[in-house]
Design a protein around this motif. Structure first.
Motif, PDB file in Angstrom:
ATOM      1  N   VAL A  55       7.232   2.661  10.516  1.00  0.00           N
ATOM      2  CA  VAL A  55       6.715   3.344   9.325  1.00  0.00           C
ATOM      3  C   VAL A  55       7.657   4.469   8.891  1.00  0.00           C
ATOM      4  N   GLU A  56       8.250   5.184   9.842  1.00  0.00           N
ATOM      5  CA  GLU A  56       9.203   6.251   9.510  1.00  0.00           C
ATOM      6  C   GLU A  56      10.389   5.734   8.709  1.00  0.00           C
ATOM      7  N   HIS A  57      10.737   4.469   8.879  1.00  0.00           N
ATOM      8  CA  HIS A  57      11.911   3.924   8.209  1.00  0.00           C
ATOM      9  C   HIS A  57      11.597   3.204   6.896  1.00  0.00           C
ATOM     10  N   ILE A  58      10.374   3.306   6.442  1.00  0.00           N
ATOM     11  CA  ILE A  58      10.016   2.771   5.129  1.00  0.00           C
ATOM     12  C   ILE A  58      10.402   3.825   4.099  1.00  0.00           C
ATOM     13  N   ARG A  59      11.177   3.449   3.104  1.00  0.00           N
ATOM     14  CA  ARG A  59      11.723   4.448   2.182  1.00  0.00           C
ATOM     15  C   ARG A  59      10.669   5.171   1.341  1.00  0.00           C
ATOM     16  N   PHE A  60       9.484   4.627   1.227  1.00  0.00           N
ATOM     17  CA  PHE A  60       8.429   5.262   0.442  1.00  0.00           C
ATOM     18  C   PHE A  60       7.729   6.368   1.227  1.00  0.00           C
ATOM     19  N   VAL A  61       7.954   6.425   2.523  1.00  0.00           N
ATOM     20  CA  VAL A  61       7.251   7.353   3.409  1.00  0.00           C
ATOM     21  C   VAL A  61       8.106   8.598   3.641  1.00  0.00           C
ATOM     22  N   ASP A  62       7.508   9.768   3.420  1.00  0.00           N
ATOM     23  CA  ASP A  62       8.235  11.026   3.609  1.00  0.00           C
ATOM     24  C   ASP A  62       7.986  11.660   4.967  1.00  0.00           C
ATOM     25  N   CYS A  74       2.168  10.062  -5.767  1.00  0.00           N
ATOM     26  CA  CYS A  74       2.341  11.386  -5.174  1.00  0.00           C
ATOM     27  C   CYS A  74       3.833  11.687  -5.047  1.00  0.00           C
ATOM     28  N   ASP A  75       4.142  12.957  -4.793  1.00  0.00           N
ATOM     29  CA  ASP A  75       5.541  13.371  -4.609  1.00  0.00           C
ATOM     30  C   ASP A  75       5.972  13.297  -3.153  1.00  0.00           C
ATOM     31  N   HIS A  76       5.025  13.504  -2.254  1.00  0.00           N
ATOM     32  CA  HIS A  76       5.309  13.545  -0.819  1.00  0.00           C
ATOM     33  C   HIS A  76       4.218  12.743  -0.123  1.00  0.00           C
ATOM     34  N   LEU A  77       4.607  11.639   0.527  1.00  0.00           N
ATOM     35  CA  LEU A  77       3.630  10.764   1.171  1.00  0.00           C
ATOM     36  C   LEU A  77       3.656  10.957   2.679  1.00  0.00           C
ATOM     37  N   ILE A  78       2.506  11.343   3.224  1.00  0.00           N
ATOM     38  CA  ILE A  78       2.320  11.489   4.669  1.00  0.00           C
ATOM     39  C   ILE A  78       1.497  10.294   5.145  1.00  0.00           C
ATOM     40  N   VAL A  79       1.964   9.656   6.219  1.00  0.00           N
ATOM     41  CA  VAL A  79       1.274   8.487   6.756  1.00  0.00           C
ATOM     42  C   VAL A  79       0.846   8.768   8.189  1.00  0.00           C
ATOM     43  N   GLY A  80      -0.450   8.627   8.443  1.00  0.00           N
ATOM     44  CA  GLY A  80      -0.983   8.736   9.798  1.00  0.00           C
ATOM     45  C   GLY A  80      -0.993   7.363  10.446  1.00  0.00           C
ATOM     46  N   VAL A  81      -0.310   7.243  11.581  1.00  0.00           N
ATOM     47  CA  VAL A  81      -0.281   5.976  12.322  1.00  0.00           C
ATOM     48  C   VAL A  81      -1.249   6.107  13.500  1.00  0.00           C
ATOM     49  N   THR A  82      -2.195   5.196  13.582  1.00  0.00           N
ATOM     50  CA  THR A  82      -3.233   5.220  14.604  1.00  0.00           C
ATOM     51  C   THR A  82      -2.643   4.990  15.996  1.00  0.00           C
ATOM     52  N   THR A  83      -3.035   5.842  16.933  1.00  0.00           N
ATOM     53  CA  THR A  83      -2.562   5.687  18.313  1.00  0.00           C
ATOM     54  C   THR A  83      -3.175   4.430  18.944  1.00  0.00           C
ATOM     55  N   ASP A  84      -2.523   3.942  19.999  1.00  0.00           N
ATOM     56  CA  ASP A  84      -3.046   2.779  20.725  1.00  0.00           C
ATOM     57  C   ASP A  84      -4.457   3.052  21.232  1.00  0.00           C
ATOM     58  N   GLU A  85      -4.665   4.265  21.774  1.00  0.00           N
ATOM     59  CA  GLU A  85      -5.966   4.624  22.363  1.00  0.00           C
ATOM     60  C   GLU A  85      -7.068   4.633  21.313  1.00  0.00           C
ATOM     61  N   LEU A  86      -6.797   5.210  20.148  1.00  0.00           N
ATOM     62  CA  LEU A  86      -7.803   5.249  19.094  1.00  0.00           C
ATOM     63  C   LEU A  86      -8.096   3.842  18.586  1.00  0.00           C
ATOM     64  N   CYS A  87      -7.070   3.029  18.455  1.00  0.00           N
ATOM     65  CA  CYS A  87      -7.270   1.647  18.012  1.00  0.00           C
ATOM     66  C   CYS A  87      -8.152   0.895  19.005  1.00  0.00           C
ATOM     67  N   PHE A 103       2.518   1.950  20.002  1.00  0.00           N
ATOM     68  CA  PHE A 103       2.431   3.079  19.073  1.00  0.00           C
ATOM     69  C   PHE A 103       3.798   3.637  18.675  1.00  0.00           C
ATOM     70  N   THR A 104       4.660   3.929  19.643  1.00  0.00           N
ATOM     71  CA  THR A 104       5.952   4.553  19.307  1.00  0.00           C
ATOM     72  C   THR A 104       6.785   3.639  18.411  1.00  0.00           C
ATOM     73  N   GLU A 105       6.699   2.335  18.616  1.00  0.00           N
ATOM     74  CA  GLU A 105       7.440   1.404  17.773  1.00  0.00           C
ATOM     75  C   GLU A 105       6.832   1.330  16.373  1.00  0.00           C
ATOM     76  N   ARG A 106       5.498   1.363  16.285  1.00  0.00           N
ATOM     77  CA  ARG A 106       4.843   1.356  14.962  1.00  0.00           C
ATOM     78  C   ARG A 106       5.197   2.625  14.190  1.00  0.00           C
ATOM     79  N   LEU A 164       0.836  -1.203   0.000  1.00  0.00           N
ATOM     80  CA  LEU A 164       0.000   0.000   0.000  1.00  0.00           C
ATOM     81  C   LEU A 164       0.873   1.255   0.000  1.00  0.00           C
ATOM     82  N   LEU A 165       1.887   1.292   0.851  1.00  0.00           N
ATOM     83  CA  LEU A 165       2.751   2.472   0.932  1.00  0.00           C
ATOM     84  C   LEU A 165       3.551   2.661  -0.357  1.00  0.00           C
TER      85      LEU A 165
END
Length: 148
Positions: free
Chosen positions: A61-68, A29-42, A54-57, A21-22
């Motif tokens: 995601v921050e270290h996926i090369r497709f994610v800006d 797109c040129d710049h991909l922003i990814v929202g990671v759901t917090t533990d509380e919202l999940c 959450f912090t580990e997720r 998906l990422l």
């Protein structure tokens, strides 16, 4: 003009469906922003906390090369997200396509010049299926070949 894309997810038990998906979103797109759901919202939405905190997720995601850029998703209000991030395209699984909620979002976003792009949902792999297998292992249950 730089095309900004946005997608969200829990990204628990990160798997190839998440990666695909990422990767596909970044192609559109040129710049991909990814929202990671917090533990509380999940927990509020699904009745269960993610296996991976959450912090580990976020870090995964921050270290996926497709994610800006990675941002916390603290609520489900996509218009609020747009007000904060001003994206041009939103990427979502096609399991939501045609639902009343997403039809309304399509109309709301169209007024703002935002396109919703639906991607095929990865049916053979999901965090829910992985969680079921983990629970069986923890309970000492046997796992059938198709569940691996």
């Amino acid at each position: 003009m730089k095309m900004i894309g946005y997608t969200t997810g829990v990204y628990d038990l990160f798997h190839v469906g998440h990666l695909n998906l990422l990767k596909r979103a970044k192609l559109e797109c040129d710049h991909l922003i990814v929202g990671v759901t917090t533990d509380e919202l999940c927990e509020q939405r699904k009745g269960t906390r993610p296996v991976i905190p959450f912090t580990e997720r976020m870090e995964i995601v921050e270290h996926i090369r497709f994610v800006d850029e990675v941002v916390p998703q603290t609520n489900m209000d996509k218009i609020e997200a747009w007000n904060n991030l001003r994206f041009d395209r939103m990427f979502v699984g096609d399991d939501w396509k045609g639902s009343e909620k997403w039809n309304a979002l399509e109309r709301d976003f169209a007024e703002r010049g935002v396109e919703i792009v639906y991607f095929p949902y990865t049916r053979h792999t999901s965090s829910s299926k992985l969680r079921e297998v983990l629970e069986k292992i923890q309970n000492g249950d046997s796992i059938k070949e198709g569940e691996r």
